[in-house]
Design a protein around this motif. Structure first.
Motif, PDB file in Angstrom:
ATOM      1  N   THR A 269      -4.775  10.005   4.666  1.00  0.00           N
ATOM      2  CA  THR A 269      -6.206  10.368   4.593  1.00  0.00           C
ATOM      3  C   THR A 269      -6.707  11.139   5.817  1.00  0.00           C
ATOM      4  OG1 THR A 269      -6.920   8.329   5.674  1.00  0.00           O
ATOM      5  CG2 THR A 269      -6.650   8.218   3.293  1.00  0.00           C
ATOM      6  N   HIS A 270      -5.824  11.335   6.815  1.00  0.00           N
ATOM      7  CA  HIS A 270      -6.219  11.988   8.072  1.00  0.00           C
ATOM      8  C   HIS A 270      -7.298  11.205   8.809  1.00  0.00           C
ATOM      9  CE1 HIS A 270      -4.545  16.121   6.668  1.00  0.00           C
ATOM     10  NE2 HIS A 270      -3.623  15.273   7.061  1.00  0.00           N
ATOM     11  N   SER A 271      -7.372   9.900   8.535  1.00  0.00           N
ATOM     12  CA  SER A 271      -8.290   9.052   9.284  1.00  0.00           C
ATOM     13  C   SER A 271      -7.570   7.727   9.558  1.00  0.00           C
ATOM     14  CB  SER A 271      -9.558   8.796   8.464  1.00  0.00           C
ATOM     15  OG  SER A 271     -10.111   7.544   8.814  1.00  0.00           O
ATOM     16  N   MET A 272      -7.695   7.244  10.796  1.00  0.00           N
ATOM     17  CA  MET A 272      -6.980   6.009  11.179  1.00  0.00           C
ATOM     18  C   MET A 272      -7.392   4.819  10.314  1.00  0.00           C
ATOM     19  SD  MET A 272      -6.942   6.184  15.272  1.00  0.00           S
ATOM     20  CE  MET A 272      -6.672   4.471  15.617  1.00  0.00           C
TER      21      MET A 272
ATOM     22  N   SER B 113       2.893  17.253   2.759  1.00  0.00           N
ATOM     23  CA  SER B 113       3.325  16.817   1.413  1.00  0.00           C
ATOM     24  C   SER B 113       2.863  15.392   1.141  1.00  0.00           C
ATOM     25  CB  SER B 113       4.849  16.797   1.304  1.00  0.00           C
ATOM     26  OG  SER B 113       5.360  18.040   1.030  1.00  0.00           O
ATOM     27  N   ALA B 114       3.052  14.533   2.149  1.00  0.00           N
ATOM     28  CA  ALA B 114       2.696  13.124   1.967  1.00  0.00           C
ATOM     29  C   ALA B 114       1.195  12.970   1.745  1.00  0.00           C
ATOM     30  CB  ALA B 114       3.147  12.315   3.181  1.00  0.00           C
ATOM     31  N   THR B 115       0.389  13.801   2.456  1.00  0.00           N
ATOM     32  CA  THR B 115      -1.067  13.732   2.269  1.00  0.00           C
ATOM     33  C   THR B 115      -1.421  14.119   0.829  1.00  0.00           C
ATOM     34  OG1 THR B 115      -1.276  14.411   4.561  1.00  0.00           O
ATOM     35  CG2 THR B 115      -3.277  14.500   3.254  1.00  0.00           C
ATOM     36  N   LEU B 116      -0.780  15.196   0.344  1.00  0.00           N
ATOM     37  CA  LEU B 116      -1.056  15.641  -1.027  1.00  0.00           C
ATOM     38  C   LEU B 116      -0.592  14.595  -2.043  1.00  0.00           C
ATOM     39  CD1 LEU B 116      -0.176  19.456  -0.944  1.00  0.00           C
ATOM     40  CD2 LEU B 116      -2.425  18.391  -1.014  1.00  0.00           C
ATOM     41  N   VAL B 117       0.575  13.991  -1.777  1.00  0.00           N
ATOM     42  CA  VAL B 117       1.079  12.943  -2.670  1.00  0.00           C
ATOM     43  C   VAL B 117       0.042  11.813  -2.745  1.00  0.00           C
ATOM     44  CG1 VAL B 117       2.815  11.115  -2.867  1.00  0.00           C
ATOM     45  CG2 VAL B 117       3.544  13.447  -2.444  1.00  0.00           C
ATOM     46  N   GLY B 118      -0.512  11.439  -1.587  1.00  0.00           N
ATOM     47  CA  GLY B 118      -1.529  10.386  -1.550  1.00  0.00           C
ATOM     48  C   GLY B 118      -2.732  10.735  -2.421  1.00  0.00           C
ATOM     49  N   LYS B 119      -3.060  12.036  -2.494  1.00  0.00           N
ATOM     50  CA  LYS B 119      -4.229  12.452  -3.278  1.00  0.00           C
ATOM     51  C   LYS B 119      -3.938  12.487  -4.770  1.00  0.00           C
ATOM     52  CE  LYS B 119      -6.801  15.301  -0.080  1.00  0.00           C
ATOM     53  NZ  LYS B 119      -6.593  16.546   0.597  1.00  0.00           N
ATOM     54  N   VAL B 120      -2.782  13.101  -5.139  1.00  0.00           N
ATOM     55  CA  VAL B 120      -2.563  13.326  -6.579  1.00  0.00           C
ATOM     56  C   VAL B 120      -1.545  12.375  -7.220  1.00  0.00           C
ATOM     57  CG1 VAL B 120      -3.274  15.741  -6.631  1.00  0.00           C
ATOM     58  CG2 VAL B 120      -0.928  15.183  -6.063  1.00  0.00           C
ATOM     59  N   GLN B 121      -0.692  11.758  -6.398  1.00  0.00           N
ATOM     60  CA  GLN B 121       0.282  10.816  -6.953  1.00  0.00           C
ATOM     61  C   GLN B 121       0.273   9.532  -6.119  1.00  0.00           C
ATOM     62  OE1 GLN B 121       3.638  13.598  -6.568  1.00  0.00           O
ATOM     63  NE2 GLN B 121       3.833  13.564  -8.787  1.00  0.00           N
TER      64      GLN B 121
ATOM     65  N   ALA C  98       4.707   3.464  -3.786  1.00  0.00           N
ATOM     66  CA  ALA C  98       6.115   3.075  -4.030  1.00  0.00           C
ATOM     67  C   ALA C  98       6.972   3.408  -2.819  1.00  0.00           C
ATOM     68  CB  ALA C  98       6.637   3.779  -5.271  1.00  0.00           C
ATOM     69  N   MET C  99       6.752   4.585  -2.208  1.00  0.00           N
ATOM     70  CA  MET C  99       7.632   4.945  -1.080  1.00  0.00           C
ATOM     71  C   MET C  99       7.342   4.101   0.154  1.00  0.00           C
ATOM     72  SD  MET C  99       6.338   8.802  -0.488  1.00  0.00           S
ATOM     73  CE  MET C  99       5.526   9.345   1.009  1.00  0.00           C
ATOM     74  N   GLU C 100       6.216   3.395   0.159  1.00  0.00           N
ATOM     75  CA  GLU C 100       5.898   2.472   1.251  1.00  0.00           C
ATOM     76  C   GLU C 100       6.131   1.015   0.838  1.00  0.00           C
ATOM     77  OE1 GLU C 100       4.863   2.648   4.584  1.00  0.00           O
ATOM     78  OE2 GLU C 100       5.834   4.547   4.171  1.00  0.00           O
ATOM     79  N   ALA C 101       6.514   0.794  -0.419  1.00  0.00           N
ATOM     80  CA  ALA C 101       6.609  -0.567  -0.983  1.00  0.00           C
ATOM     81  C   ALA C 101       5.324  -1.339  -0.661  1.00  0.00           C
ATOM     82  CB  ALA C 101       7.844  -1.306  -0.453  1.00  0.00           C
ATOM     83  N   LEU C 102       4.188  -0.631  -0.826  1.00  0.00           N
ATOM     84  CA  LEU C 102       2.883  -1.188  -0.483  1.00  0.00           C
ATOM     85  C   LEU C 102       2.271  -1.842  -1.729  1.00  0.00           C
ATOM     86  CD1 LEU C 102       0.630  -1.271   1.757  1.00  0.00           C
ATOM     87  CD2 LEU C 102      -0.283   0.801   0.698  1.00  0.00           C
ATOM     88  N   CYS C 103       2.257  -3.180  -1.754  1.00  0.00           N
ATOM     89  CA  CYS C 103       1.738  -3.874  -2.944  1.00  0.00           C
ATOM     90  C   CYS C 103       0.230  -3.931  -2.907  1.00  0.00           C
ATOM     91  CB  CYS C 103       2.303  -5.277  -3.003  1.00  0.00           C
ATOM     92  SG  CYS C 103       4.071  -5.242  -3.112  1.00  0.00           S
ATOM     93  N   LYS C 104      -0.297  -4.437  -1.784  1.00  0.00           N
ATOM     94  CA  LYS C 104      -1.755  -4.557  -1.656  1.00  0.00           C
ATOM     95  C   LYS C 104      -2.197  -3.570  -0.589  1.00  0.00           C
ATOM     96  CE  LYS C 104      -5.615  -6.739  -2.613  1.00  0.00           C
ATOM     97  NZ  LYS C 104      -6.164  -5.460  -3.090  1.00  0.00           N
ATOM     98  N   GLY C 105      -3.035  -2.628  -0.956  1.00  0.00           N
ATOM     99  CA  GLY C 105      -3.474  -1.615   0.005  1.00  0.00           C
ATOM    100  C   GLY C 105      -4.678  -2.073   0.800  1.00  0.00           C
ATOM    101  N   GLY C 106      -5.359  -1.134   1.434  1.00  0.00           N
ATOM    102  CA  GLY C 106      -6.541  -1.458   2.218  1.00  0.00           C
ATOM    103  C   GLY C 106      -6.817  -0.371   3.231  1.00  0.00           C
ATOM    104  N   GLU C 107      -7.749  -0.652   4.140  1.00  0.00           N
ATOM    105  CA  GLU C 107      -8.071   0.309   5.194  1.00  0.00           C
ATOM    106  C   GLU C 107      -7.127   0.106   6.371  1.00  0.00           C
ATOM    107  OE1 GLU C 107     -12.135  -0.632   5.875  1.00  0.00           O
ATOM    108  OE2 GLU C 107     -12.844   0.525   4.148  1.00  0.00           O
ATOM    109  N   SER C 108      -7.066   1.088   7.268  1.00  0.00           N
ATOM    110  CA  SER C 108      -6.262   1.011   8.516  1.00  0.00           C
ATOM    111  C   SER C 108      -4.824   0.564   8.241  1.00  0.00           C
ATOM    112  CB  SER C 108      -6.916   0.042   9.505  1.00  0.00           C
ATOM    113  OG  SER C 108      -8.299   0.257   9.589  1.00  0.00           O
ATOM    114  N   GLN C 109      -4.185   1.197   7.283  1.00  0.00           N
ATOM    115  CA  GLN C 109      -2.826   0.768   6.894  1.00  0.00           C
ATOM    116  C   GLN C 109      -1.762   1.299   7.858  1.00  0.00           C
ATOM    117  OE1 GLN C 109      -1.645  -1.192   4.138  1.00  0.00           O
ATOM    118  NE2 GLN C 109      -3.779  -1.777   4.331  1.00  0.00           N
TER     119      GLN C 109
ATOM    120  N   PRO D  99       1.292   1.080  13.578  1.00  0.00           N
ATOM    121  CA  PRO D  99      -0.114   0.825  13.232  1.00  0.00           C
ATOM    122  C   PRO D  99      -0.885   2.097  12.864  1.00  0.00           C
ATOM    123  CG  PRO D  99       0.487  -0.253  15.290  1.00  0.00           C
ATOM    124  CD  PRO D  99       1.643   0.588  14.915  1.00  0.00           C
ATOM    125  N   TYR D 100      -1.699   2.017  11.855  1.00  0.00           N
ATOM    126  CA  TYR D 100      -2.624   3.072  11.381  1.00  0.00           C
ATOM    127  C   TYR D 100      -1.938   4.325  10.831  1.00  0.00           C
ATOM    128  CZ  TYR D 100      -5.823   0.263  14.200  1.00  0.00           C
ATOM    129  OH  TYR D 100      -6.528  -0.767  14.745  1.00  0.00           O
ATOM    130  N   ALA D 101      -0.607   4.424  10.969  1.00  0.00           N
ATOM    131  CA  ALA D 101       0.059   5.707  10.662  1.00  0.00           C
ATOM    132  C   ALA D 101      -0.007   6.072   9.174  1.00  0.00           C
ATOM    133  CB  ALA D 101       1.509   5.680  11.135  1.00  0.00           C
TER     134      ALA D 101
END
Ligand code: HEM
Length: 344
Positions: free
Chosen positions: A136-139, A74-82, A88-99, A128-130
Motif C-alpha cells: 500500500t506504500h504506507s507503513m 509488481s507486488a504492489t499491483l498484485v495487492g491491488k488486483v489480485q 497466498a504468497m505471504e501465507a497471511l490468514c488474518k490480515g490487518g494494518e501495519s503488516q 516489521p511494516y514491510a
C-alpha cells in the motif's frame, strides 16, 4: 477485448514486461559470468574472460537492482488486483494494518496450508511494516488475509468488500441474467432483454463467482506461492550482493586469484534460471483459479477439445522441446570448450 492497445499499454502489462526483461538481463549476465569464470579457472582466454566479467558485473548489478524495483512494483499491483495472490504468497490468514513481511517461516511445501485454523506460522521471522509498505506504500496500510477475502472486510476508504458467499450470489445473478438476455434477444423479446441489462451491469464485477460453489475454490496453493516468492526474492537479493562483490574484485582486485568467487560464479548459473521459473510459478499458480480475474474461472474456460488430443499435443511439444534443449546445451558446451575464434 475492446482495444489491443489498452491491453498492451496497461500498467500491469508494462510492469510485467519490465520485470521479465530486467530479470532476464540477470540470467544473461550470470551466463556470461559462468563462462568467463570457467575460462579463468582453466587459465585460458584470460584477457577476454576478465573483460567479459567486468561488463557482466555492471549489467548484472544494475539488472538486479532494477528487478528488485520492478518486482516491488509488481507486488504492489498484485495487492491491488489480485489480493488473494498476495495473501497466498505471504501465507497471511488474518490480515490487518501495519503488516510485517515474512522473511522466512516453516510452511509445509507438500500440503495446502490450513488457513482456517488461525495457527501461527512456525519459526516465523518477519520484517516489521514491510508488507503494508510493499502493498500500500504506507507503513500502516491495511492488507487483507485469505480469511478476510473469504469473509469480507471493510476497506481503508470505508467501503465494504463483500464476502465470497455474497459474491457468489451476485455472480449467479449476473450469469442467469446474461443467459435470459441472450435467450430473449434470439426470441425477439426486447422488453425482457432490456429488463436484464441493469441486473447484468449491477452484478458484472463478480460474474465469475457465478460458477464458484464455495470459498475454498478461490484459494490458490498457498505453499507453492509462499515458497516460489521466497526463492525468487532470496535469489534476487543474493544476485545484488554477488554482482557487487564481483564488481569490486573486477575493478579493485585481481579477480582471477579469487578462486572461490569464480566457483560461485559457475554455481550461480542454475540459480538464475530457478529464480526465473519461480517467478512464473508464482505468477501462474497465484492467479488460480482465475483465467480472467473475478470473471472467468479455469473450469469454465476449458475448450471442448478432447483429452486425448491435448495429451498428444502435449507429448509432441514435450518431445520437441526436450530435443531442442539437448541440442542447444550440447552446442553451447561445445562452443564454450572450443573458445572464441579470433580473426586470422
Ligand atoms: C528481488 C526482488 C524481486 C521481487 C520483489 C519480485 C517480485 C515479483 C512478483 C510480485 C511477481 C509476481 C507478478 C504477478 O504475479 O503479476 C514476480 C514475477 C516474476 N519474477 Fe520476480 N521479483 C524479484 C526478483 C526476481 C528475479 C531475481 C527474477 C529472475 C532472475 C525474477 C523473475 C520473475 C519472473 C520471470 C516473473 C513472472 C513474470 C510476471 O508474470 O510478472 N524476479 N516477481
Amino acid at each position: 477485448m475492446v482495444s489491443f492497445v489498452d491491453v498492451a499499454l496497461s500498467p500491469f502489462a508494462i510492469d510485467k514486461f519490465c520485470h521479465t526483461v530486467t530479470s532476464s538481463w540477470i540470467v544473461g549476465a550470470v551466463f556470461v559470468v559462468a563462462v568467463s569464470s570457467y575460462y579463468l579457472l582453466k587459465k585460458r582466454e584470460t584477457e577476454l574472460a576478465k573483460q567479459s566479467l567486468k561488463i557482466a558485473a555492471c549489467v548484472g548489478f544494475v539488472a538486479s537492482l532494477l528487478a528488485g524495483i520492478t518486482g516491488h512494483h509488481s507486488a504492489t499491483l498484485v495487492g491491488k488486483v489480485q489480493p488473494m495472490k498476495l495473501a497466498a504468497m505471504e501465507a497471511l490468514c488474518k490480515g490487518g494494518e501495519s503488516q510485517s513481511l515474512t522473511a522466512i517461516a516453516l510452511v509445509n511445501p507438500f500440503k495446502q496450508y490450513d488457513y482456517r485454523s488461525g495457527e501461527e506460522l512456525a519459526c516465523h521471522v518477519s520484517i516489521p511494516y514491510a508488507l503494508s509498505m510493499m502493498a500500500t506504500h504506507s507503513m500502516h496500510g491495511f492488507v487483507p488475509g485469505v480469511n478476510d477475502l473469504l469473509d469480507g472486510y471493510v476497506k481503508a476508504d470505508g467501503t465494504r468488500e463483500p464476502s465470497v458467499a455474497e459474491k457468489i450470489v451476485m455472480g449467479k445473478a449476473a450469469v442467469n441474467a446474461l443467459m435470459t438476455y441472450r435467450k430473449a434477444k434470439t426470441e425477439g423479446n426486447q422488453t425482457l432483454a432490456q429488463k436484464m441489462l441493469p441486473v447484468i451491469r449491477a452484478n458484472m464485477k463478480y460474474f465469475g463467482y457465478g460458477y464458484v460453489e464455495n470459498g475454498d475454490q478461490i484459494v490458490p496453493n498457498i505453499p507453492l506461492c509462499f515458497w516460489s516468492f521466497r526463492i525468487m526474492v532470496g535469489m534476487g537479493s543474493f544476485f545484488v550482493l554477488f554482482f557487487a562483490v564481483l564488481y569490486f574484485f573486477c575493478y579493485r582486485k585481481e579477480v582471477s586469484n579469487a578462486r572461490w568467487l569464480l566457483i560461485l560464479g559457475i554455481c550461480s548459473l542454475p540459480m538464475a534460471y530457478i529464480a526465473s521459473e519461480a517467478g512464473w510459478v508464482l505468477a501462474e499458480m497465484g492467479r488460480q483459479p482465475w483465467t480472467i480475474q473475478d470473471m472467468l474461472p479455469t473450469w469454465v474456460a476449458v475448450s471442448d477439445v478432447g483429452a486425448s488430443s491435448i495429451a498428444t499435443t502435449f507429448f509432441l511439444f514435450l518431445g520437441l522441446f526436450t530435443l531442442l534443449l539437448v541440442v542447444e546445451i550440447s552446442i553451447l558446451i561445445k562452443q564454450i570448450k572450443k573458445g572464441p575464434e579470433y580473426g586470422k
